[in-house]
Design an enzyme around this catalytic site. Structure first.
Site, PDB file in Angstrom:
ATOM      1  N   LYS A   1      -1.340  -7.970   9.512  1.00 47.38           N
ATOM      2  CA  LYS A   1      -2.475  -8.068   8.582  1.00 47.38           C
ATOM      3  C   LYS A   1      -2.128  -7.420   7.248  1.00 47.38           C
ATOM      4  CE  LYS A   1      -5.916  -4.897   8.830  1.00 47.38           C
ATOM      5  NZ  LYS A   1      -6.205  -4.237   7.532  1.00 47.38           N
ATOM      6  N   ASN A   2      -1.616  -6.191   7.310  1.00 48.81           N
ATOM      7  CA  ASN A   2      -1.400  -5.455   6.060  1.00 48.81           C
ATOM      8  C   ASN A   2      -0.273  -6.049   5.224  1.00 48.81           C
ATOM      9  OD1 ASN A   2      -3.504  -3.828   6.685  1.00 48.81           O
ATOM     10  ND2 ASN A   2      -2.280  -2.035   7.252  1.00 48.81           N
TER      11      ASN A   2
ATOM     12  N   ASP B   1      -2.868   4.577  11.381  1.00 45.81           N
ATOM     13  CA  ASP B   1      -3.571   3.435  11.975  1.00 45.81           C
ATOM     14  C   ASP B   1      -3.419   3.373  13.504  1.00 45.81           C
ATOM     15  OD1 ASP B   1      -4.489   2.677   9.510  1.00 45.81           O
ATOM     16  OD2 ASP B   1      -3.137   0.981   9.261  1.00 45.81           O
TER      17      ASP B   1
ATOM     18  N   CYS C   1     -14.929   4.161   1.934  1.00 44.20           N
ATOM     19  CA  CYS C   1     -15.136   3.464   3.198  1.00 44.20           C
ATOM     20  C   CYS C   1     -15.283   4.540   4.250  1.00 44.20           C
ATOM     21  CB  CYS C   1     -14.011   2.503   3.498  1.00 44.20           C
ATOM     22  SG  CYS C   1     -12.486   3.316   3.846  1.00 44.20           S
TER      23      CYS C   1
ATOM     24  N   ARG D   1     -10.863   7.346  -0.690  1.00 42.63           N
ATOM     25  CA  ARG D   1      -9.847   6.377  -1.080  1.00 42.63           C
ATOM     26  C   ARG D   1      -9.898   6.009  -2.579  1.00 42.63           C
ATOM     27  NH1 ARG D   1      -9.431   2.135   3.869  1.00 42.63           N
ATOM     28  NH2 ARG D   1      -7.232   2.106   3.367  1.00 42.63           N
ATOM     29  N   PRO D   2      -9.581   6.937  -3.444  1.00 41.14           N
ATOM     30  CA  PRO D   2      -9.553   6.631  -4.876  1.00 41.14           C
ATOM     31  C   PRO D   2      -8.372   5.734  -5.254  1.00 41.14           C
ATOM     32  CG  PRO D   2      -8.754   8.856  -4.482  1.00 41.14           C
ATOM     33  CD  PRO D   2      -9.173   8.316  -3.152  1.00 41.14           C
ATOM     34  N   MET D   3      -8.308   5.345  -6.552  1.00 44.87           N
ATOM     35  CA  MET D   3      -7.227   4.454  -7.001  1.00 44.87           C
ATOM     36  C   MET D   3      -6.387   5.076  -8.116  1.00 44.87           C
ATOM     37  SD  MET D   3      -8.519   0.542  -6.948  1.00 44.87           S
ATOM     38  CE  MET D   3      -6.973  -0.007  -7.625  1.00 44.87           C
ATOM     39  N   ASP D   4      -6.431   6.404  -8.221  1.00 46.72           N
ATOM     40  CA  ASP D   4      -5.743   7.050  -9.346  1.00 46.72           C
ATOM     41  C   ASP D   4      -4.240   6.772  -9.380  1.00 46.72           C
ATOM     42  OD1 ASP D   4      -6.007   8.788  -6.949  1.00 46.72           O
ATOM     43  OD2 ASP D   4      -4.650  10.089  -8.071  1.00 46.72           O
TER      44      ASP D   4
ATOM     45  N   ARG E   1     -11.699  -7.924  11.974  1.00 45.93           N
ATOM     46  CA  ARG E   1     -10.964  -7.801  10.713  1.00 45.93           C
ATOM     47  C   ARG E   1      -9.471  -7.652  10.985  1.00 45.93           C
ATOM     48  NH1 ARG E   1     -12.312  -2.897   7.692  1.00 45.93           N
ATOM     49  NH2 ARG E   1     -10.480  -3.701   6.668  1.00 45.93           N
TER      50      ARG E   1
HETATM   51  C1  UD1 Z   1      -2.797   1.031   3.660  1.00 43.30           C
HETATM   52  C2  UD1 Z   1      -3.199   0.210   4.854  1.00 43.30           C
HETATM   53  C3  UD1 Z   1      -4.047   1.030   5.820  1.00 43.30           C
HETATM   54  C4  UD1 Z   1      -3.336   2.320   6.189  1.00 43.30           C
HETATM   55  C5  UD1 Z   1      -2.895   3.063   4.940  1.00 43.30           C
HETATM   56  C6  UD1 Z   1      -2.049   4.303   5.247  1.00 43.30           C
HETATM   57  C7  UD1 Z   1      -3.327  -2.012   3.893  1.00 43.30           C
HETATM   58  C8  UD1 Z   1      -4.178  -3.171   3.515  1.00 43.30           C
HETATM   59  N1  UD1 Z   1      -3.958  -0.945   4.401  1.00 43.30           N
HETATM   60  O1  UD1 Z   1      -3.997   1.381   2.979  1.00 43.30           O
HETATM   61  O2  UD1 Z   1      -4.281   0.251   6.990  1.00 43.30           O
HETATM   62  O3  UD1 Z   1      -4.203   3.152   6.930  1.00 43.30           O
HETATM   63  O4  UD1 Z   1      -2.093   2.196   4.099  1.00 43.30           O
HETATM   64  O5  UD1 Z   1      -0.933   3.957   6.007  1.00 43.30           O
HETATM   65  O6  UD1 Z   1      -2.112  -2.063   3.801  1.00 43.30           O
HETATM   66  N2  UD1 Z   1      -4.899   7.587  -2.295  1.00 43.30           N
HETATM   67  C9  UD1 Z   1      -5.292   8.250  -3.429  1.00 43.30           C
HETATM   68  N3  UD1 Z   1      -5.185   7.597  -4.640  1.00 43.30           N
HETATM   69  C10 UD1 Z   1      -4.700   6.318  -4.732  1.00 43.30           C
HETATM   70  C11 UD1 Z   1      -4.302   5.653  -3.558  1.00 43.30           C
HETATM   71  C12 UD1 Z   1      -4.415   6.319  -2.352  1.00 43.30           C
HETATM   72  O7  UD1 Z   1      -5.713   9.409  -3.393  1.00 43.30           O
HETATM   73  O8  UD1 Z   1      -4.620   5.792  -5.857  1.00 43.30           O
HETATM   74  C13 UD1 Z   1      -5.033   8.266  -0.971  1.00 43.30           C
HETATM   75  C14 UD1 Z   1      -6.036   7.553  -0.073  1.00 43.30           C
HETATM   76  O9  UD1 Z   1      -7.362   7.966  -0.349  1.00 43.30           O
HETATM   77  C15 UD1 Z   1      -5.571   7.963   1.309  1.00 43.30           C
HETATM   78  C16 UD1 Z   1      -4.045   8.081   1.137  1.00 43.30           C
HETATM   79  O10 UD1 Z   1      -3.811   8.175  -0.278  1.00 43.30           O
HETATM   80  O11 UD1 Z   1      -6.094   9.225   1.648  1.00 43.30           O
HETATM   81  C17 UD1 Z   1      -3.285   6.871   1.678  1.00 43.30           C
HETATM   82  O12 UD1 Z   1      -3.696   5.701   0.998  1.00 43.30           O
HETATM   83  P1  UD1 Z   1      -2.758   4.435   0.789  1.00 43.30           P
HETATM   84  O13 UD1 Z   1      -1.376   4.725   1.295  1.00 43.30           O
HETATM   85  O14 UD1 Z   1      -2.924   3.979  -0.598  1.00 43.30           O
HETATM   86  O15 UD1 Z   1      -3.443   3.419   1.777  1.00 43.30           O
HETATM   87  P2  UD1 Z   1      -3.939   1.940   1.492  1.00 43.30           P
HETATM   88  O16 UD1 Z   1      -2.915   1.203   0.721  1.00 43.30           O
HETATM   89  O17 UD1 Z   1      -5.341   1.971   0.989  1.00 43.30           O
END
Ligand code: UD1
Length: 422
Positions: free
Chosen positions: A22-23, A308, A118, A123-126, A400
Site C-alpha cells: 500500500k505505502n 506499523d 490523525c 503528523r506535521p509537514m514541516d 484501507r
Molecule cells: C509513512 C507510512 C506510515 C508509517 C510511517 C512511519 C505511508 C503512506 N505511510 O507515513 O504507514 O507509519 O511512514 O514508518 O507511507 N513528521 C514531522 N514532520 C514532517 C513529517 C513527519 O514531524 O514533516 C513526523 C510525524 O509526525 C511522525 C514521524 O515524523 O511522528 C514519522 O512520519 P513519516 O516518516 O513522515 O511518516 P509518513 O510518511 O506520514
C-alpha cells in the site's frame, strides 16, 4: 458499517499470498504527475486507500484506470493539470500530501490541503516544507492549505532532514527528479518503499543514486518518460500474517515474502520462539513450542522494527510468557489498541511512549472497536487466539490497508467472517 467476527482457538495451516505494498503504491501513483507518458503499476493492492489516491489524481486531471481485477493501475497525465488538492479528499488519507512535490516540479505551483491530525498523532509537514523551500519554493499556509510556488524551475539543493521522514523523503525525491542541478538528501528515510519509488523513477529516466541509504543524490533531468513497474511486496501485510501462526499455532507460508523486507521483525520473532524459514516462494512461519517468550521491542525507522507492526506485536505479547516492553518512538499516540486489548483480558500498562505487557495464558473474546488501520488488525489477531467470539467494529480502517483479510485468514483455517453493517 461492517464488522469482523472472529472465533478464537483454531490452528492455522496453509498459504497466504502477500499483496503489493500500500505505502509503495501510494507514492508511486503521484509519480504519474511527473510525466506526460503512461505510467503503469503492476501488482497493485486492492484497497480503499488506493481508490482515494485514484480519486485525488483524477481530480487533478490525471487519467487513472484500474485493470485486471484492480491489480494493474494504468495512469496518464497528459494535462491540463489542476493543481488544487482539495481538503475533502486529503483529509481522508494523509498520503495525499505526496502530490505536493510532483505538482510543484511539473506546474511550478500547487495548493494542497494540510491533512490535519490523525488518531495516531499530530503528523506535521514541516520536513516536507523545509525540503521544498530549500529547492527554491515559496510556501505559505493560508486557510488550511499549503500554497506553494516556485519562480522558475525548482533548484537542486543540499537537504539535511531533521528526521528521516518517509513522506518527506518521497516528496523531495520526486520533486528533485525534475529540478535544475543536483539535490542531496541527507538523513533520508531508507524504507523499501523509497527504494521502490527510486527504481520506478529511474525507469522513467531519473538519475538517482543511494536510495535505501541515508544519502540520496538526484541529478535533475529536463523530462521524464513513461514506465511499467511492479509494486514491491507489502512488508507490513507480510509481518501481520507472519504473526497469525505465531499467535494461533500451526504453520503458514507467506507467499511472496522476502526476509530482507522484515529482517528486524523476524529477529524479534526468533527471540519470541517463532521460526521463520525462507522458501522458494516466500517465508514459512511456525511457533516452535508452547507459549511464546516475552520480548522487548522499540520502533524505529527502517531498518529498525516498524511502527506499523507494533500493534500486531502487542497482540502476540498479550499471551506471552513473561513481561514485555513495547516502546513507540515514531508516533506519539499509537497505543489506542491497548484499551481494546484490555477488554479482552490483556494486562497492559501504558506510560508515555512505552507499554508494559504482562502475558496472560488466554485472552477472552469481546466486542472491540478499531481505532486505526494497524490497531484494527491487531484486534483480529488477538481474537484469533482468544477464547470465544470477538467482534471488531468500525472495520473501515482495515479495508484501507488489508485486502480481504477475512478471506486470507479463513483460507488457512481461521474462524473469521465479515458481517455487513446495516
Ligand atoms: C509513512 C507510512 C506510515 C508509517 C510511517 C512511519 C505511508 C503512506 N505511510 O507515513 O504507514 O507509519 O511512514 O514508518 O507511507 N513528521 C514531522 N514532520 C514532517 C513529517 C513527519 O514531524 O514533516 C513526523 C510525524 O509526525 C511522525 C514521524 O515524523 O511522528 C514519522 O512520519 P513519516 O516518516 O513522515 O511518516 P509518513 O510518511 O506520514
Amino acid at each position: 458499517m461492517d464488522s469482523i467476527v472472529v472465533t478464537g482457538g483454531a490452528e492455522l495451516r496453509g498459504e497466504i499470498p502477500i499483496a503489493g505494498a500500500k505505502n509503495a503504491c501510494l507514492t508511486l501513483m503521484p509519480a504519474t504527475l511527473l510525466t506526460e507518458e503512461p505510467l503503469t503499476l503492476m501488482n497493485a493492492p486492492r484497497l480503499s486507500d488506493i481508490k482515494t489516491m485514484t480519486l485525488l489524481l483524477q481530480s487533478l486531471g490525471a487519467e487513472v484506470q484500474s485493470l485486471q481485477d484492480n491489480r494493474v493501475i494504468a495512469m496518464s497525465s497528459l494535462g491540463p493539470i489542476n493543481t488544487l488538492a482539495d481538503y475533502d479528499i486529503v483529509r481522508k488519507m494523509r498520503a495525499s500530501n505526496l502530490v505536493l512535490g510532483p505538482l510543484l516540479a511539473r506546474e511550478g505551483h500547487a495548493t494542497v490541503s494540510l491533512p490535519g491530525g490523525c488518531a495516531i498523532g499530530a503528523r506535521p509537514m514541516d520536513i516536507h516544507i523545509a525540503a521544498l523551500e530549500a529547492m527554491g519554493a515559496q510556501i505559505e499556509l493560508k486557510d488550511g492549505y499549503l500554497h506553494a510556488t516556485t519562480p522558475g524551475r525548482l533548484q537542486g539543493a543540499h537537504i539535511p532532514m531533521r528526521f528521516a521522514s518517509v513522506g518527506a523523503t518521497e516528496n523531495t525525491l520526486m520533486a528533485a527528479t525534475l529540478a535544475k542541478g543536483t539535490t542531496v538528501i541527507e538523513n533520508a528515510a531508507r524504507e523499501p518503499e523509497i527504494v521502490d519509488l527510486a527504481a520506478c523513477l529511474s525507469k522513467m529516466g531519473a538519475q538517482i543514486e543511494g536510495a535505501g541509504t541515508s544519502r540520496i543524490e538526484i541529478q535533475g533531468v529536463d523530462r521524464l518518460g513513461g514506465a511499467t513497474h511492479p509494486v514491491v511486496t507489502d512488508r507490513i501485510e507480510l509481518g501481520t500474517y507472519m504473526l497469525a501462526p505465531a499467535i494461533c499455532g500451526g504453520e503458514v507460508e507467506c507467499i511472496g515474502g522476502r526476509m530482507e523486507l522484515v529482517t528486524a521483525f523476524a529477529e524479534k520473532l526468533d527471540l519470541a520462539g517463532i521460526s521463520v524459514e525462507e522458501t522458494a516462494r516466500g517465508l514459512k512461519v511456525k511457533r516452535r513450542n508452547g507459549r511464546v517468550n516475552a520480548i522487548d521491542v522499540k520502533t524505529e525507522p527502517f531498518p529498525g522494527f516498524p511502527t506499523d507492526l507494533q500493534a500486531q506485536m502487542m497482540a502476540l505479547m498479550c499471551t506471552a510468557d513473561g513481561v514485555s516492553h513495547l516502546e513507540e518512538t515514531i508516533f506519539e499516540n499509537r497505543f489506542m489498541h491497548a484499551p481494546e486489548l484490555l477488554r479482552m483480558g490483556a494486562d497492559i500498562e501504558v506510560q508515555g511512549g512505552t507499554a508494559k505487557v504482562t502475558g496472560v495464558e488466554r485472552m477472552k473474546g469481546a466486542p472491540v472497536m478499531a481505532t486505526d488501520l494497524r490497531a484494527s488488525v491487531s484486534l483480529i489477531l488477538a481474537g484469533l487466539a482468544a477464547e470465544g467470539e470477538t467482534v471488531v467494529n468500525r472495520v473501515y480502517h482495515l479495508d484501507r490497508g488489508y485486502e480481504h483479510v477475512e478471506e486470507k485468514l479463513s483460507a488457512v483455517g481461521a474462524k473469521i467472517e465479515r458481517v455487513p453493517g446495516v
